[in-house]
Design an enzyme around this catalytic site. Structure first.
Site, PDB file in Angstrom:
ATOM      1  N   GLY A  45       0.832  -1.193   0.000  1.00 23.57           N
ATOM      2  CA  GLY A  45       0.000   0.000   0.000  1.00 23.57           C
ATOM      3  C   GLY A  45       0.866   1.241   0.000  1.00 23.57           C
ATOM      4  O   GLY A  45       2.024   1.206   0.436  1.00 23.57           O
ATOM      5  N   GLN A  50       2.960   9.657   1.465  1.00 26.81           N
ATOM      6  CA  GLN A  50       4.220   8.926   1.430  1.00 26.81           C
ATOM      7  C   GLN A  50       5.065   9.257   0.200  1.00 26.81           C
ATOM      8  O   GLN A  50       6.231   8.902   0.151  1.00 26.81           O
ATOM      9  CB  GLN A  50       3.958   7.422   1.478  1.00 26.81           C
ATOM     10  CG  GLN A  50       3.413   6.977   2.822  1.00 26.81           C
ATOM     11  CD  GLN A  50       3.142   5.501   2.820  1.00 26.81           C
ATOM     12  OE1 GLN A  50       2.082   5.061   2.402  1.00 26.81           O
ATOM     13  NE2 GLN A  50       4.132   4.734   3.266  1.00 26.81           N
ATOM     14  N   CYS A 102       5.719  -0.570   7.292  1.00 27.53           N
ATOM     15  CA  CYS A 102       5.369   0.583   6.472  1.00 27.53           C
ATOM     16  C   CYS A 102       6.592   1.008   5.681  1.00 27.53           C
ATOM     17  O   CYS A 102       7.713   1.025   6.211  1.00 27.53           O
ATOM     18  CB  CYS A 102       4.895   1.723   7.372  1.00 27.53           C
ATOM     19  SG  CYS A 102       4.401   3.216   6.495  1.00 27.53           S
ATOM     20  N   LEU A 103       6.378   1.359   4.415  1.00 30.21           N
ATOM     21  CA  LEU A 103       7.484   1.808   3.571  1.00 30.21           C
ATOM     22  C   LEU A 103       8.139   3.078   4.104  1.00 30.21           C
ATOM     23  O   LEU A 103       9.303   3.346   3.808  1.00 30.21           O
ATOM     24  CB  LEU A 103       7.003   2.022   2.136  1.00 30.21           C
ATOM     25  CG  LEU A 103       6.523   0.759   1.418  1.00 30.21           C
ATOM     26  CD1 LEU A 103       5.943   1.121   0.048  1.00 30.21           C
ATOM     27  CD2 LEU A 103       7.634  -0.252   1.287  1.00 30.21           C
ATOM     28  N   HIS A 144      -4.706   1.118   7.320  1.00 29.76           N
ATOM     29  CA  HIS A 144      -3.358   1.687   7.418  1.00 29.76           C
ATOM     30  C   HIS A 144      -3.210   2.864   6.458  1.00 29.76           C
ATOM     31  O   HIS A 144      -2.734   3.936   6.844  1.00 29.76           O
ATOM     32  CB  HIS A 144      -2.331   0.587   7.100  1.00 29.76           C
ATOM     33  CG  HIS A 144      -0.908   1.023   7.136  1.00 29.76           C
ATOM     34  ND1 HIS A 144      -0.054   0.652   8.156  1.00 29.76           N
ATOM     35  CD2 HIS A 144      -0.172   1.790   6.292  1.00 29.76           C
ATOM     36  CE1 HIS A 144       1.152   1.184   7.922  1.00 29.76           C
ATOM     37  NE2 HIS A 144       1.094   1.874   6.792  1.00 29.76           N
ATOM     38  N   GLU A 145      -3.615   2.676   5.198  1.00 36.33           N
ATOM     39  CA  GLU A 145      -3.461   3.751   4.204  1.00 36.33           C
ATOM     40  C   GLU A 145      -4.382   4.930   4.506  1.00 36.33           C
ATOM     41  O   GLU A 145      -3.985   6.086   4.335  1.00 36.33           O
ATOM     42  CB  GLU A 145      -3.687   3.216   2.784  1.00 36.33           C
ATOM     43  CG  GLU A 145      -2.715   2.133   2.355  1.00 36.33           C
ATOM     44  CD  GLU A 145      -1.250   2.449   2.624  1.00 36.33           C
ATOM     45  OE1 GLU A 145      -0.833   3.614   2.495  1.00 36.33           O
ATOM     46  OE2 GLU A 145      -0.514   1.511   2.980  1.00 36.33           O
ATOM     47  N   HIS A 148      -2.824   7.110   7.030  1.00 40.07           N
ATOM     48  CA  HIS A 148      -1.845   8.018   6.411  1.00 40.07           C
ATOM     49  C   HIS A 148      -2.542   9.269   5.877  1.00 40.07           C
ATOM     50  O   HIS A 148      -2.035  10.385   6.029  1.00 40.07           O
ATOM     51  CB  HIS A 148      -1.121   7.341   5.239  1.00 40.07           C
ATOM     52  CG  HIS A 148       0.108   6.588   5.609  1.00 40.07           C
ATOM     53  ND1 HIS A 148       1.220   7.189   6.157  1.00 40.07           N
ATOM     54  CD2 HIS A 148       0.408   5.272   5.489  1.00 40.07           C
ATOM     55  CE1 HIS A 148       2.157   6.282   6.356  1.00 40.07           C
ATOM     56  NE2 HIS A 148       1.690   5.105   5.969  1.00 40.07           N
TER      57      HIS A 148
END
Length: 181
Positions: A45, A50, A102-103, A144-145, A148
Site C-alpha cells: 500500500g 508517502q 510501512c514503507l 493503514h493507508e 496516512h
C-alpha cells in the site's frame, strides 16, 4: 516512474489529505506511478503523503498468499491493484491484532489492533462512487493507508511498551528526515 518515498520525520507524513474534487488524467497518472513505486519497494500500500502529496488518494495491491484462505475468498471480488480516491471507512466490524510494517518506516514493524472487517466508500479512476467491504489483511491495509491520509502513522497505534522498544530507531529515523514526530 518511480517516486521518492518519504520517511518518518518528514513533515508531509503528518499532514491531512485534501479531498479531490474530480479525478483527472494527472491524478490517474500519479496513481500509476504510485503503484510502480509501491511494487518496486515491495510494499502492499502507498498513500499520497508517502510520496510528498496531500491529495486524498492511495493505492493497495495485496499479493496472493498474504490472506487466510477464508479472507482471500471473501476479498476475491476486490480488483487489485485497488486505487482509492477520497476513501472513507463507513463501517467496521470485529478486531484483529497483527504485525504491520510501512514503507515510511524501514526496519520497524509492530503489532497493531485494527478492525477485522471494513466497508470503504471511494471514487474510482472514472469518478464513479464505489463501495468495497474487505476482511483480514486487505482490511488492515485499507485502514493503514487511510490513517496516512489523516496524518496518523501506524506507530501512533502501537501499545506504549512496544513503541518504547522502538524509540531509539524512531528517533534516529526522525532525526535523519526532518525531526517531525
Amino acid at each position: 516512474m518511480k517516486l521518492k518515498i518519504y520517511k518518518y520525520g518528514e513533515p508531509v507524513l503528518r499532514e491531512k489529505s485534501e479531498p479531490i474534487a474530480i479525478v483527472t488524467d494527472q491524478l490517474r497518472s500519479l496513481a500509476v506511478d504510485m503503484i510502480s513505486t509501491m511494487h518496486a519497494a515491495k510494499g502492499v500500500g502507498l498513500a499520497a503523503q508517502q510520496i510528498g502529496h496531500t491529495e486524498r488518494m492511495c493505492v493497495i495491491d495485496i499479493p496472493e498468499g498474504c490472506e487466510t484462505e477464508a479472507d482471500e475468498a471473501f476479498n476475491s471480488i476486490v480488483p487489485m491493484p485497488l486505487v482509492l480516491f477520497n476513501p472513507e471507512i463507513i463501517a467496521r466490524e470485529g478486531s484483529q491484532l497483527d504485525k504491520e510494517g510501512c514503507l515510511s518506516f524501514p526496519g520497524v514493524g509492530g503489532s497493531v489492533e485494527r478492525s477485522a472487517q471494513v466497508t470503504c466508500q471511494y471514487l474510482d479512476e472514472n469518478n464513479m462512487p464505489q463501495i468495497v467491504t474487505a476482511r483480514g489483511f486487505l482490511a488492515r491495509a485499507i485502514q493503514h493507508e487511510l490513517d496516512h491520509l489523516d496524518g496518523v502513522l501506524y506507530v501512533d497505534r502501537l501499545a506504549d511498551a512496544e513503541r518504547a522498544s522502538f524509540e531509539p530507531k524512531l528517533k534516529k529515523l526522525s532525526d535523519a528526515n526532518g525531526g517531525v514526530r
